[in-house]
Design a protein around this motif. Structure first.
Motif, short mmCIF file in Angstrom:
data_model
loop_
_atom_site.label_atom_id
_atom_site.label_comp_id
_atom_site.label_asym_id
_atom_site.label_seq_id
_atom_site.Cartn_x
_atom_site.Cartn_y
_atom_site.Cartn_z
N GLN A 148 -37.75 -20.52 -19.70
CA GLN A 148 -36.81 -20.29 -18.60
C GLN A 148 -37.39 -20.81 -17.29
O GLN A 148 -36.71 -21.47 -16.50
N GLU A 149 -38.65 -20.53 -17.05
CA GLU A 149 -39.29 -20.96 -15.81
C GLU A 149 -39.42 -22.49 -15.76
O GLU A 149 -39.21 -23.10 -14.71
N LYS A 150 -39.72 -23.12 -16.91
CA LYS A 150 -39.82 -24.58 -16.96
C LYS A 150 -38.45 -25.21 -16.66
O LYS A 150 -38.36 -26.19 -15.92
N LEU A 151 -37.39 -24.63 -17.21
CA LEU A 151 -36.04 -25.13 -16.95
C LEU A 151 -35.68 -24.94 -15.48
O LEU A 151 -35.15 -25.86 -14.84
N ARG A 152 -35.96 -23.77 -14.95
CA ARG A 152 -35.67 -23.49 -13.54
C ARG A 152 -36.40 -24.48 -12.63
O ARG A 152 -35.82 -25.02 -11.67
N ALA A 153 -37.66 -24.75 -12.93
CA ALA A 153 -38.43 -25.68 -12.10
C ALA A 153 -37.82 -27.09 -12.13
O ALA A 153 -37.74 -27.76 -11.09
N GLU A 154 -37.39 -27.52 -13.31
CA GLU A 154 -36.78 -28.85 -13.41
C GLU A 154 -35.47 -28.92 -12.63
O GLU A 154 -35.24 -29.87 -11.88
N VAL A 155 -34.64 -27.90 -12.77
CA VAL A 155 -33.36 -27.87 -12.04
C VAL A 155 -33.61 -27.85 -10.54
O VAL A 155 -32.97 -28.60 -9.78
#
Length: 89
Positions: free
Chosen positions: A17-24
């Protein structure tokens, strides 16, 4: 349904979730919503969506098939012309 599964999977895997949030946040920022044009710059987000749809029960039912000949499965006869639904649950 995809979003509901995403919530469950990301709740169990906060590092994803954190990796996705960082990319977005890196591509879109916090002041606008993503567009389809952003997709090319967000490979992890795309991979998450595709993997969720592969891994989870997104459809309520699978595609119905019809037998083209008599078939025996584990000693049970399924006659030709029988509608068969492979349950994906």
């Amino acid at each position: 349904t995809t979003l509901r599964w995403a919530m469950l999977i990301f709740a169990k895997n906060p590092h994803l979730q954190e990796k996705l949030r960082a990319e977005v946040h890196a591509v879109v920022g916090k002041d606008r919503i993503p567009t389809m044009a952003d997709q090319a710059q967000m490979p992890f987000a795309r991979a998450c969506a595709l993997e969720l749809q592969r891994f989870c029960n997104i459809l309520v039912t699978n595609i119905v098939r019809v037998t083209t000949r008599d078939v025996e499965i584990r000693g049970r006869l399924i006659p030709e012309g029988t509608w068969v639904n492979g349950d994906i649950h």
